[in-house]
Enzyme design. Structure first.
Site, PDB file in Angstrom:
ATOM      1  N   CYS A   1       0.828  -1.207   0.000  1.00  0.00           N
ATOM      2  CA  CYS A   1       0.000   0.000   0.000  1.00  0.00           C
ATOM      3  C   CYS A   1       0.865   1.261   0.000  1.00  0.00           C
ATOM      4  O   CYS A   1       1.873   1.319   0.692  1.00  0.00           O
ATOM      5  CB  CYS A   1      -0.866  -0.041   1.262  1.00  0.00           C
ATOM      6  SG  CYS A   1      -1.775   1.457   1.617  1.00  0.00           S
TER       7      CYS A   1
ATOM      8  N   CYS B   1      -4.217   7.048  -1.562  1.00  0.00           N
ATOM      9  CA  CYS B   1      -5.556   6.982  -2.158  1.00  0.00           C
ATOM     10  C   CYS B   1      -6.643   7.371  -1.161  1.00  0.00           C
ATOM     11  O   CYS B   1      -7.728   7.808  -1.568  1.00  0.00           O
ATOM     12  CB  CYS B   1      -5.856   5.574  -2.648  1.00  0.00           C
ATOM     13  SG  CYS B   1      -4.422   4.630  -3.111  1.00  0.00           S
TER      14      CYS B   1
ATOM     15  N   THR C   1      -4.317   5.009   7.829  1.00  0.00           N
ATOM     16  CA  THR C   1      -3.317   4.654   6.823  1.00  0.00           C
ATOM     17  C   THR C   1      -2.489   5.869   6.412  1.00  0.00           C
ATOM     18  O   THR C   1      -3.054   6.897   6.025  1.00  0.00           O
ATOM     19  CB  THR C   1      -4.039   4.085   5.586  1.00  0.00           C
ATOM     20  OG1 THR C   1      -4.771   2.934   5.980  1.00  0.00           O
ATOM     21  CG2 THR C   1      -3.080   3.721   4.481  1.00  0.00           C
TER      22      THR C   1
ATOM     23  N   GLU D   1      -0.370   1.946   9.668  1.00  0.00           N
ATOM     24  CA  GLU D   1      -1.552   2.553  10.293  1.00  0.00           C
ATOM     25  C   GLU D   1      -1.267   3.036  11.714  1.00  0.00           C
ATOM     26  O   GLU D   1      -0.352   2.546  12.379  1.00  0.00           O
ATOM     27  CB  GLU D   1      -2.710   1.540  10.314  1.00  0.00           C
ATOM     28  CG  GLU D   1      -3.437   1.394   8.986  1.00  0.00           C
ATOM     29  CD  GLU D   1      -2.681   0.639   7.907  1.00  0.00           C
ATOM     30  OE1 GLU D   1      -1.662  -0.010   8.213  1.00  0.00           O
ATOM     31  OE2 GLU D   1      -3.092   0.712   6.740  1.00  0.00           O
TER      32      GLU D   1
ATOM     33  N   HIS E   1     -13.322   4.462  -2.469  1.00  0.00           N
ATOM     34  CA  HIS E   1     -12.178   3.679  -1.989  1.00  0.00           C
ATOM     35  C   HIS E   1     -12.328   2.191  -2.331  1.00  0.00           C
ATOM     36  O   HIS E   1     -11.343   1.524  -2.652  1.00  0.00           O
ATOM     37  CB  HIS E   1     -11.968   3.889  -0.488  1.00  0.00           C
ATOM     38  CG  HIS E   1     -10.565   3.562  -0.059  1.00  0.00           C
ATOM     39  ND1 HIS E   1      -9.457   4.182  -0.596  1.00  0.00           N
ATOM     40  CD2 HIS E   1     -10.066   2.651   0.819  1.00  0.00           C
ATOM     41  CE1 HIS E   1      -8.351   3.674  -0.062  1.00  0.00           C
ATOM     42  NE2 HIS E   1      -8.695   2.744   0.803  1.00  0.00           N
TER      43      HIS E   1
ATOM     44  N   TYR F   1      -9.813  -1.101  -4.875  1.00  0.00           N
ATOM     45  CA  TYR F   1      -9.169  -2.309  -4.386  1.00  0.00           C
ATOM     46  C   TYR F   1      -8.806  -3.324  -5.467  1.00  0.00           C
ATOM     47  O   TYR F   1      -7.838  -4.055  -5.326  1.00  0.00           O
ATOM     48  CB  TYR F   1     -10.023  -2.940  -3.263  1.00  0.00           C
ATOM     49  CG  TYR F   1      -9.536  -2.464  -1.902  1.00  0.00           C
ATOM     50  CD1 TYR F   1      -9.405  -1.107  -1.636  1.00  0.00           C
ATOM     51  CD2 TYR F   1      -9.165  -3.355  -0.907  1.00  0.00           C
ATOM     52  CE1 TYR F   1      -8.913  -0.663  -0.426  1.00  0.00           C
ATOM     53  CE2 TYR F   1      -8.681  -2.918   0.311  1.00  0.00           C
ATOM     54  CZ  TYR F   1      -8.556  -1.570   0.546  1.00  0.00           C
ATOM     55  OH  TYR F   1      -8.057  -1.142   1.749  1.00  0.00           O
TER      56      TYR F   1
ATOM     57  N   CYS G   1      -5.324  -1.668  -6.746  1.00  0.00           N
ATOM     58  CA  CYS G   1      -4.101  -1.861  -5.937  1.00  0.00           C
ATOM     59  C   CYS G   1      -3.866  -3.325  -5.634  1.00  0.00           C
ATOM     60  O   CYS G   1      -2.731  -3.793  -5.635  1.00  0.00           O
ATOM     61  CB  CYS G   1      -4.140  -0.998  -4.683  1.00  0.00           C
ATOM     62  SG  CYS G   1      -5.102  -1.636  -3.305  1.00  0.00           S
TER      63      CYS G   1
ATOM     64  N   GLU H   1      -5.620  -6.612   6.144  1.00  0.00           N
ATOM     65  CA  GLU H   1      -5.942  -5.367   5.443  1.00  0.00           C
ATOM     66  C   GLU H   1      -6.903  -5.629   4.284  1.00  0.00           C
ATOM     67  O   GLU H   1      -7.797  -4.835   4.005  1.00  0.00           O
ATOM     68  CB  GLU H   1      -4.656  -4.698   4.949  1.00  0.00           C
ATOM     69  CG  GLU H   1      -4.819  -3.218   4.618  1.00  0.00           C
ATOM     70  CD  GLU H   1      -5.430  -2.968   3.268  1.00  0.00           C
ATOM     71  OE1 GLU H   1      -6.107  -1.936   3.106  1.00  0.00           O
ATOM     72  OE2 GLU H   1      -5.252  -3.792   2.355  1.00  0.00           O
TER      73      GLU H   1
HETATM   74 FE1  SF4 Z   1      -3.547   1.375   0.124  1.00  0.00          FE
HETATM   75 FE2  SF4 Z   1      -4.912   0.210  -1.843  1.00  0.00          FE
HETATM   76 FE3  SF4 Z   1      -6.187   1.747  -0.042  1.00  0.00          FE
HETATM   77 FE4  SF4 Z   1      -4.522   2.824  -1.883  1.00  0.00          FE
HETATM   78  S1  SF4 Z   1      -6.463   1.747  -2.262  1.00  0.00           S
HETATM   79  S2  SF4 Z   1      -4.628   3.335   0.284  1.00  0.00           S
HETATM   80  S3  SF4 Z   1      -2.952   1.267  -2.031  1.00  0.00           S
HETATM   81  S4  SF4 Z   1      -5.127  -0.215   0.348  1.00  0.00           S
HETATM   82 FE    FE Z   2      -6.460   0.139   2.548  1.00  0.00          FE
END
Ligand code: SF4
Ligand code: FE
Length: 498
Positions: A110, A114, A201, A268, A303, A307, A310, A454
């Site tokens: 991560c 984002c 995060t 975190e 968000h 996912y 990422c 996570e």
């Molecule tokens: Fe992290 Fe993925 Fe969330 Fe971006 S979308 S903050 S890379 S977990």
């Molecule tokens: Fe996350």
């Protein structure tokens, strides 16, 4: 004045980003110790997360990734880092997903930025709608704040999750009202807030935090319907850094860390807000309870749509590591290994497809900014809570028990016993024992403990996605389809009837 607060610096390089973090007066506790704000980004527990976030700056400064990593500000017309952009089209939404996959492939973890990116898009769209309904001026305030973020290329921590205390009780019913962040005082020049935000995060290596309510609030919960922005080092703010699986290994050599350069997930922390003053120009919701649920939903959907971006990028690395481990051990050509690797590819591309679909199906909001398809965004994140576990299960299956039982780097380097580790952990000819150990440790790092949890809870736990299905998908309509085709009484069975 800290360097990151000067106006008009435009896009930062990775090094400028790191330097700018040193000038914060941030309070971070780690394992019971208060860290020096100037040097905390060098702390072994934090360094990797900073490197990972820095990738969002580094790639934006390259020609190769310019199109994915940068955008044109709709406010100023200037070139900005995409992580500070407000989506102006479905193309922007799709580019975001592709950007996330690209960065994950390079960090294997991560990069945290984002969350603020999504918080800004959600706040942008919702403040517009609050103003339309209530005659407030939150949207203009937010646009000024956004311009400041864009001009200084800041990293903003999206701060939603409250600690919640007794989950069976509403915010106002808690014995301790601080279980949910709330306004404790309204002054002529601003508000004072108190409470805590959990699982933050990238917070300790951000410049700013954008606070949002954690859930839909009822009219009597007006003090809890608060959205505002503040520097991470504002007076009254302190952060307690969270522990991770195997984090003490970060104080040792690089082999046993698996991903020594970028760490595991987002670093975190628990952020405490002890009577923190926020001036009105940084307040974007204050008591408009009827919009708190909308803000939560917008943020969550933006968000969740990430996912499949990422996590497919992260899975590219896991699959690569798994295939290398099989090669290094001499069973890379076995048919069952190939079949399992294909299965892993199928699952990661399924995740990616869902994120792309929710972006391609995005629609403009009243503000003009684009929003993802919320149903597909939730389905995508929900898939992550299952398919990442399945991908990682296969990685561990192929990787072998050695990923959990291997001796340490110190044993490998020990003059008395190192030759035994070297000899007995060796695989095929031409590949060093250390390389085989590094790949095994990378699989361990990426498929266990903190990383796996996570995938389950990041962007909301699975139940949070499930509750959206009945809301966003019509069961009644599905019943009608079936009734029609089955020719139930009241339906003619003729589709032309509608
Ligand atoms: Fe992290 Fe993925 Fe969330 Fe971006 S979308 S903050 S890379 S977990
Ligand atoms: Fe996350």
């Amino acid at each position: 004045m800290p360097s990151y607060r000067k106006k008009g610096l435009a896009m930062k390089t990775a090094q400028e980003y790191k330097n700018s973090l040193r000038s914060r007066n941030i309070k971070v506790y780690l394992k019971g110790e208060l860290l020096n704000p100037e040097t905390l980004i060098d702390h072994p527990f934090i360094r990797g997360h900073v490197n990972s976030a820095a990738m969002t700056y580094a790639l934006a400064c390259t020609k190769e990734y310019e199109d994915l990593m940068t955008a044109t500000s709709h406010l100023t017309g200037k070139k900005i880092n995409r992580f500070t952009h407000i989506h102006q089209s479905t193309e922007d939404l799709v580019k975001k997903v592709k950007m996330l996959r690209t960065i994950s492939q390079k960090t294997g973890t991560c990069y945290q930025r984002c969350v603020g990116f999504d918080a800004m898009n959600a706040t942008y769209t919702v403040t517009y709608e609050i103003d339309q309904a209530m005659g407030t001026d939150y949207h203009d305030r937010f646009k000024k704040y956004l311009e400041y973020v864009q001009e200084n290329d800041l990293m903003v921590s999206g701060s939603m999750t409250d600690v919640k205390g007794d989950r069976s009780l509403r915010p106002g019913q808690q014995k301790d009202s601080d279980m949910f962040v709330h306004v404790v005082e309204k002054r002529e020049d601003g508000i004072v807030i108190r409470g805590a935000k959990a699982h933050m995060t990238g917070m300790v290596n951000s410049h700013e935090m954008l606070i949002m309510p954690t859930m839909a609030m009822k009219p009597e919960e007006a003090d809890y319907a608060v959205c505002c922005a503040l520097p991470v080092d504002a007076p009254g703010v302190l952060h307690i850094f969270g522990r991770q699986t195997n984090d003490d290994r970060k104080c040792e050599g690089t082999v046993d860390q698996g991903n020594a350069q970028y760490g595991i997930v987002g670093g975190e922390c628990l952020t405490i807000l002890e009577n923190v003053f926020v001036p009105w120009e940084r307040v974007f919701m204050c008591g408009e309870t009827q919009f708190s649920g909308l803000l939560v939903e917008r943020f969550a959907c933006y968000h969740r749509a990430n996912y499949g971006g990422c996590k497919s990028g992260v899975s590219d690395v896991v699959i690569g590591a798994t295939a290398l481990m099989a090669d290094f051990s001499g069973y890379g050509k076995a048919s069952h290994v190939k079949e399992k690797l294909n299965e892993m590819i199928h699952m990661e591309e399924t995740l990616y497809a869902c994120s792309l679909a929710s972006s391609a199906e995005g629609k403009p909001t009243a503000s003009g900014a684009y929003f993802v398809d919320p149903l597909l965004a939730n389905v995508g994140k929900h898939n992550v809570t299952k398919l990442i576990y399945d991908i990682d299960r296969l990685a561990q299956d192929i990787g072998g028990g050695i990923i959990a039982t291997m001796p340490s780097e110190s044993d490998l380097k020990n003059p008395d016993i190192g030759h035994y580790v070297e000899k007995y952990l060796h695989g095929i000819e031409g590949v060093s024992t250390e390389d085989r150990m590094r790949i095994a440790r990378l699989i361990e790092n990426m498929t266990g403990g903190t990383a796996l949890v996570e995938s389950m809870h990041g962007a909301g736990s699975p139940q949070a996605q499930k509750v959206m299905y009945s809301k966003l998908s019509s069961l009644e309509q599905k019943k009608q389809f079936a009734a029609h085709i089955a020719g139930l009484s009241g339906c003619s069975g003729n589709c032309a009837d509608g």
